[in-house]
Design a protein around this motif. Sequence first.
Motif, short mmCIF file in Angstrom:
data_model
loop_
_atom_site.label_atom_id
_atom_site.label_comp_id
_atom_site.label_asym_id
_atom_site.label_seq_id
_atom_site.Cartn_x
_atom_site.Cartn_y
_atom_site.Cartn_z
N GLU A 23 0.81 -1.22 0.00
CA GLU A 23 0.00 0.00 0.00
C GLU A 23 0.84 1.26 0.00
O GLU A 23 0.32 2.35 -0.22
CB GLU A 23 -0.96 -0.01 1.21
CG GLU A 23 -0.25 -0.27 2.52
CD GLU A 23 -1.21 -0.61 3.66
OE1 GLU A 23 -1.05 0.00 4.73
OE2 GLU A 23 -2.10 -1.47 3.45
N PHE A 25 3.25 1.78 -2.14
CA PHE A 25 3.72 2.05 -3.50
C PHE A 25 2.87 3.12 -4.17
O PHE A 25 1.67 3.21 -3.95
CB PHE A 25 3.62 0.79 -4.36
CG PHE A 25 4.67 -0.25 -4.10
CD1 PHE A 25 5.59 -0.12 -3.08
CD2 PHE A 25 4.73 -1.39 -4.90
CE1 PHE A 25 6.54 -1.09 -2.84
CE2 PHE A 25 5.68 -2.37 -4.67
CZ PHE A 25 6.58 -2.22 -3.65
N THR A 26 3.53 3.88 -5.05
CA THR A 26 2.77 4.77 -5.94
C THR A 26 3.03 4.32 -7.38
O THR A 26 3.93 3.51 -7.62
CB THR A 26 3.22 6.24 -5.77
OG1 THR A 26 4.63 6.29 -5.96
CG2 THR A 26 2.88 6.75 -4.38
N ASP A 27 2.29 4.85 -8.32
CA ASP A 27 2.44 4.53 -9.76
C ASP A 27 2.50 3.03 -9.99
O ASP A 27 3.47 2.51 -10.56
CB ASP A 27 3.73 5.15 -10.35
CG ASP A 27 3.77 6.65 -10.15
OD1 ASP A 27 2.71 7.29 -10.31
OD2 ASP A 27 4.86 7.16 -9.80
N GLY A 47 5.69 -0.99 -8.35
CA GLY A 47 5.37 0.38 -7.95
C GLY A 47 6.60 1.12 -7.50
O GLY A 47 7.70 0.56 -7.44
N SER A 48 6.42 2.38 -7.18
CA SER A 48 7.55 3.23 -6.77
C SER A 48 7.55 3.45 -5.28
O SER A 48 6.50 3.62 -4.66
CB SER A 48 7.44 4.61 -7.44
OG SER A 48 7.56 4.48 -8.82
#
Length: 267
Positions: A23, A25-27, A47-48
Amino acid sequence: MLVKPPEKVAIGMIGGTGVYDPEVFTDMNEYKIYTPFGSPSDKIMVGSLGTQRVAFIPRHGRGHNYPPHLVNYRANIWALKSLGVTRLITVSAVGSLKDEIKPGDLFIPDQAFDWTRSRPRTFFEEGLVAHVSMAHPFCPDLSRFIADKAKALKLPHHYKGTIITIEGPQFSTIAESHFYRAQGFDIIGMTLHPEVYLAREAQLCFTNVSMITDYDVYAEKPVSHEEVQKTMAENLGKVKKLLIDVIPSMSTKQDKCECGKALKGAV
Ligand SMILES: [Zn+2]
Protein backbone atom coordinates in the motif's frame (compact mmCIF):
# COMPACT_ATOMS: atom_id res chain seq x y z
CA MET A 1 -4.65 -4.96 -28.78
CA LEU A 2 -1.07 -3.99 -28.06
CA VAL A 3 0.18 -5.31 -24.74
CA LYS A 4 2.89 -3.21 -23.12
CA PRO A 5 5.91 -5.37 -22.24
CA PRO A 6 6.68 -5.36 -18.51
CA GLU A 7 9.20 -2.79 -17.35
CA LYS A 8 12.63 -3.74 -15.98
CA VAL A 9 12.95 -3.62 -12.18
CA ALA A 10 16.05 -4.35 -10.06
CA ILE A 11 14.47 -4.61 -6.59
CA GLY A 12 12.08 -7.42 -5.67
CA MET A 13 10.01 -8.10 -2.60
CA ILE A 14 8.11 -11.19 -1.50
CA GLY A 15 5.56 -10.55 1.23
CA GLY A 16 4.50 -13.21 3.73
CA THR A 17 1.43 -13.74 5.84
CA GLY A 18 -0.25 -10.38 6.41
CA VAL A 19 1.77 -8.65 3.67
CA TYR A 20 -0.46 -8.93 0.62
CA ASP A 21 -0.51 -5.46 -0.75
CA PRO A 22 2.26 -2.87 -1.04
CA GLU A 23 0.00 0.00 0.00
CA VAL A 24 3.03 2.28 0.26
CA PHE A 25 3.72 2.05 -3.50
CA THR A 26 2.77 4.77 -5.94
CA ASP A 27 2.44 4.53 -9.76
CA MET A 28 1.53 0.87 -9.61
CA ASN A 29 1.37 -1.49 -12.58
CA GLU A 30 0.37 -5.13 -12.43
CA TYR A 31 1.77 -7.82 -14.70
CA LYS A 32 0.54 -11.33 -15.23
CA ILE A 33 3.65 -13.38 -15.92
CA TYR A 34 3.83 -16.91 -17.26
CA THR A 35 6.83 -19.09 -16.41
CA PRO A 36 8.01 -22.57 -17.49
CA PHE A 37 7.05 -23.68 -13.96
CA GLY A 38 3.48 -22.39 -14.07
CA SER A 39 1.89 -19.32 -12.52
CA PRO A 40 3.34 -17.26 -9.68
CA SER A 41 1.26 -16.82 -6.52
CA ASP A 42 -0.35 -13.70 -7.98
CA LYS A 43 0.12 -10.92 -10.51
CA ILE A 44 3.38 -9.06 -9.98
CA MET A 45 2.78 -5.55 -8.68
CA VAL A 46 5.40 -2.99 -9.68
CA GLY A 47 5.37 0.38 -7.95
CA SER A 48 7.55 3.23 -6.77
CA LEU A 49 8.98 3.87 -3.35
CA GLY A 50 10.98 7.10 -3.48
CA THR A 51 12.80 7.02 -6.80
CA GLN A 52 13.10 3.22 -6.87
CA ARG A 53 10.82 0.82 -8.74
CA VAL A 54 10.01 -2.38 -6.81
CA ALA A 55 8.39 -5.64 -7.97
CA PHE A 56 6.21 -7.26 -5.32
CA ILE A 57 4.58 -10.71 -5.01
CA PRO A 58 2.44 -11.79 -2.05
CA ARG A 59 3.89 -15.25 -1.36
CA HIS A 60 0.55 -16.82 -0.50
CA GLY A 61 -1.49 -14.89 -3.08
CA ARG A 62 -3.66 -11.87 -2.26
CA GLY A 63 -6.45 -14.08 -0.97
CA HIS A 64 -3.97 -16.27 0.96
CA ASN A 65 -4.75 -19.09 -1.47
CA TYR A 66 -1.50 -21.05 -1.19
CA PRO A 67 -0.33 -22.61 2.09
CA PRO A 68 3.47 -22.84 2.60
CA HIS A 69 3.85 -26.33 1.09
CA LEU A 70 1.88 -25.40 -2.04
CA VAL A 71 3.43 -22.06 -2.96
CA ASN A 72 4.90 -22.15 -6.47
CA TYR A 73 8.30 -20.89 -5.32
CA ARG A 74 9.95 -21.59 -8.67
CA ALA A 75 7.39 -19.54 -10.60
CA ASN A 76 7.68 -16.65 -8.11
CA ILE A 77 11.47 -16.42 -8.37
CA TRP A 78 11.41 -16.99 -12.14
CA ALA A 79 8.85 -14.19 -12.61
CA LEU A 80 10.91 -11.72 -10.55
CA LYS A 81 14.10 -12.70 -12.39
CA SER A 82 12.34 -12.23 -15.74
CA LEU A 83 11.52 -8.63 -14.74
CA GLY A 84 15.21 -7.98 -14.11
CA VAL A 85 15.21 -8.31 -10.31
CA THR A 86 18.71 -8.74 -8.86
CA ARG A 87 18.14 -7.82 -5.21
CA LEU A 88 15.34 -9.51 -3.28
CA ILE A 89 13.91 -8.71 0.16
CA THR A 90 11.59 -11.35 1.62
CA VAL A 91 9.29 -10.88 4.59
CA SER A 92 7.93 -13.74 6.72
CA ALA A 93 5.90 -14.30 9.88
CA VAL A 94 7.71 -16.76 12.19
CA GLY A 95 7.81 -18.25 15.67
CA SER A 96 10.56 -17.78 18.27
CA LEU A 97 12.62 -20.65 19.67
CA LYS A 98 14.36 -18.54 22.33
CA ASP A 99 12.93 -16.65 25.29
CA GLU A 100 14.95 -13.53 24.48
CA ILE A 101 13.56 -13.32 20.93
CA LYS A 102 10.17 -11.80 21.73
CA PRO A 103 6.91 -11.56 19.85
CA GLY A 104 6.96 -8.19 18.08
CA ASP A 105 10.72 -8.32 17.38
CA LEU A 106 12.17 -8.39 13.87
CA PHE A 107 14.85 -10.93 12.95
CA ILE A 108 17.36 -10.72 10.10
CA PRO A 109 18.98 -14.17 9.88
CA ASP A 110 22.40 -15.06 8.49
CA GLN A 111 22.02 -18.86 8.54
CA ALA A 112 19.27 -21.28 7.58
CA PHE A 113 18.42 -24.91 8.15
CA ASP A 114 16.13 -26.81 5.78
CA TRP A 115 13.71 -29.28 7.38
CA THR A 116 11.18 -29.35 4.53
CA ARG A 117 10.33 -32.65 2.87
CA SER A 118 8.51 -32.38 -0.42
CA ARG A 119 9.16 -29.16 -2.30
CA PRO A 120 10.71 -28.69 -5.74
CA ARG A 121 13.90 -26.83 -4.87
CA THR A 122 15.91 -26.33 -8.06
CA PHE A 123 15.65 -24.85 -11.55
CA PHE A 124 18.21 -27.38 -12.74
CA GLU A 125 16.71 -30.71 -13.59
CA GLU A 126 17.42 -33.05 -16.49
CA GLY A 127 20.04 -31.90 -18.95
CA LEU A 128 21.77 -29.20 -16.95
CA VAL A 129 23.29 -29.87 -13.56
CA ALA A 130 24.35 -27.13 -11.18
CA HIS A 131 25.59 -27.25 -7.60
CA VAL A 132 25.53 -23.76 -6.15
CA SER A 133 27.14 -22.95 -2.80
CA MET A 134 24.69 -22.35 0.03
CA ALA A 135 27.39 -21.81 2.69
CA HIS A 136 26.18 -18.25 3.18
CA PRO A 137 22.53 -18.32 2.19
CA PHE A 138 21.80 -14.61 2.68
CA CYS A 139 23.36 -11.62 0.92
CA PRO A 140 25.72 -10.22 3.58
CA ASP A 141 25.70 -6.75 2.05
CA LEU A 142 21.92 -6.30 1.84
CA SER A 143 21.28 -7.97 5.21
CA ARG A 144 23.75 -5.70 6.98
CA PHE A 145 22.26 -2.65 5.26
CA ILE A 146 18.78 -3.58 6.53
CA ALA A 147 20.04 -4.37 10.05
CA ASP A 148 21.79 -0.97 10.22
CA LYS A 149 18.54 0.73 9.23
CA ALA A 150 16.58 -1.22 11.86
CA LYS A 151 19.12 -0.10 14.45
CA ALA A 152 18.98 3.54 13.36
CA LEU A 153 15.17 3.45 13.51
CA LYS A 154 15.37 1.85 16.99
CA LEU A 155 13.15 -1.03 15.94
CA PRO A 156 13.40 -4.08 18.25
CA HIS A 157 15.39 -6.51 16.12
CA HIS A 158 18.00 -9.27 16.06
CA TYR A 159 20.70 -9.49 13.42
CA LYS A 160 22.35 -12.83 12.67
CA GLY A 161 21.10 -16.21 13.79
CA THR A 162 19.50 -19.30 12.31
CA ILE A 163 16.05 -19.85 10.89
CA ILE A 164 14.75 -23.38 10.46
CA THR A 165 12.08 -24.07 7.84
CA ILE A 166 9.66 -26.89 8.63
CA GLU A 167 7.40 -28.48 6.06
CA GLY A 168 4.08 -27.57 7.68
CA PRO A 169 1.31 -26.83 7.24
CA GLN A 170 0.98 -28.22 10.79
CA PHE A 171 2.88 -26.52 13.60
CA SER A 172 5.54 -28.45 15.61
CA THR A 173 4.94 -30.91 18.40
CA ILE A 174 6.47 -30.02 21.78
CA ALA A 175 9.12 -32.73 21.24
CA GLU A 176 10.06 -31.26 17.87
CA SER A 177 10.16 -27.74 19.29
CA HIS A 178 12.60 -28.84 22.05
CA PHE A 179 14.68 -30.66 19.42
CA TYR A 180 15.01 -27.50 17.30
CA ARG A 181 15.95 -25.49 20.38
CA ALA A 182 18.60 -28.05 21.29
CA GLN A 183 20.20 -27.49 17.88
CA GLY A 184 20.59 -23.81 18.72
CA PHE A 185 18.13 -22.57 16.11
CA ASP A 186 16.61 -19.15 16.80
CA ILE A 187 13.40 -18.86 14.80
CA ILE A 188 11.06 -21.23 12.97
CA GLY A 189 9.08 -20.69 9.77
CA MET A 190 7.57 -22.57 6.84
CA THR A 191 8.59 -20.63 3.73
CA LEU A 192 12.28 -19.68 3.64
CA HIS A 193 13.11 -22.92 1.84
CA PRO A 194 13.12 -23.44 -1.08
CA GLU A 195 12.87 -19.68 -1.79
CA VAL A 196 16.45 -19.12 -0.67
CA TYR A 197 17.84 -21.94 -2.89
CA LEU A 198 16.02 -20.70 -5.97
CA ALA A 199 17.12 -17.11 -5.43
CA ARG A 200 20.74 -18.31 -5.26
CA GLU A 201 20.35 -20.32 -8.47
CA ALA A 202 18.87 -17.19 -10.07
CA GLN A 203 21.93 -15.27 -8.80
CA LEU A 204 19.84 -12.83 -6.77
CA CYS A 205 20.88 -11.08 -3.59
CA PHE A 206 18.52 -12.59 -1.02
CA THR A 207 17.67 -11.27 2.39
CA ASN A 208 14.92 -12.01 4.89
CA VAL A 209 13.14 -9.93 7.49
CA SER A 210 11.22 -12.22 9.81
CA MET A 211 8.52 -10.86 12.08
CA ILE A 212 8.16 -12.76 15.36
CA THR A 213 4.49 -13.56 15.89
CA ASP A 214 4.67 -15.80 18.96
CA TYR A 215 6.80 -18.33 20.85
CA ASP A 216 6.98 -21.79 19.32
CA VAL A 217 5.14 -24.49 21.25
CA TYR A 218 8.13 -25.37 23.54
CA ALA A 219 7.20 -22.36 25.68
CA GLU A 220 3.75 -23.83 26.32
CA LYS A 221 2.31 -20.32 26.32
CA PRO A 222 -1.02 -20.66 24.60
CA VAL A 223 -1.84 -17.45 22.76
CA SER A 224 -5.25 -16.35 21.65
CA HIS A 225 -6.09 -15.55 18.06
CA GLU A 226 -6.60 -11.91 19.18
CA GLU A 227 -3.08 -11.71 20.66
CA VAL A 228 -1.56 -13.10 17.48
CA GLN A 229 -3.56 -10.67 15.33
CA LYS A 230 -2.49 -7.75 17.53
CA THR A 231 1.21 -8.72 17.33
CA MET A 232 0.91 -9.23 13.57
CA ALA A 233 -0.59 -5.76 13.09
CA GLU A 234 2.20 -4.17 15.16
CA ASN A 235 4.83 -6.17 13.25
CA LEU A 236 3.47 -4.99 9.94
CA GLY A 237 3.77 -1.39 11.08
CA LYS A 238 7.44 -1.98 12.00
CA VAL A 239 8.27 -3.72 8.71
CA LYS A 240 6.57 -0.98 6.73
CA LYS A 241 8.55 1.68 8.59
CA LEU A 242 11.77 -0.26 7.93
CA LEU A 243 11.16 -0.83 4.22
CA ILE A 244 10.09 2.77 3.60
CA ASP A 245 13.55 3.69 4.89
CA VAL A 246 15.50 0.83 3.28
CA ILE A 247 14.18 0.69 -0.27
CA PRO A 248 14.63 4.31 -1.41
CA SER A 249 18.26 4.30 -0.20
CA MET A 250 19.42 0.76 -1.04
CA SER A 251 21.83 0.06 -3.86
CA THR A 252 20.52 -1.80 -6.91
CA LYS A 253 24.05 -3.06 -7.68
CA GLN A 254 25.58 -6.41 -6.76
CA ASP A 255 29.05 -4.96 -6.47
CA LYS A 256 29.73 -5.65 -2.76
CA CYS A 257 28.82 -9.35 -2.71
CA GLU A 258 29.23 -12.57 -4.66
CA CYS A 259 25.50 -13.26 -5.18
CA GLY A 260 25.52 -12.25 -8.84
CA LYS A 261 28.23 -14.85 -9.61
CA ALA A 262 26.62 -17.87 -7.90
CA LEU A 263 26.60 -19.99 -11.05
CA LYS A 264 30.25 -19.34 -11.90
CA GLY A 265 31.87 -22.75 -11.75
CA ALA A 266 28.63 -24.35 -10.50
CA VAL A 267 27.15 -25.56 -13.82
ZN1 LIG B 1 24.26 -9.89 -2.71
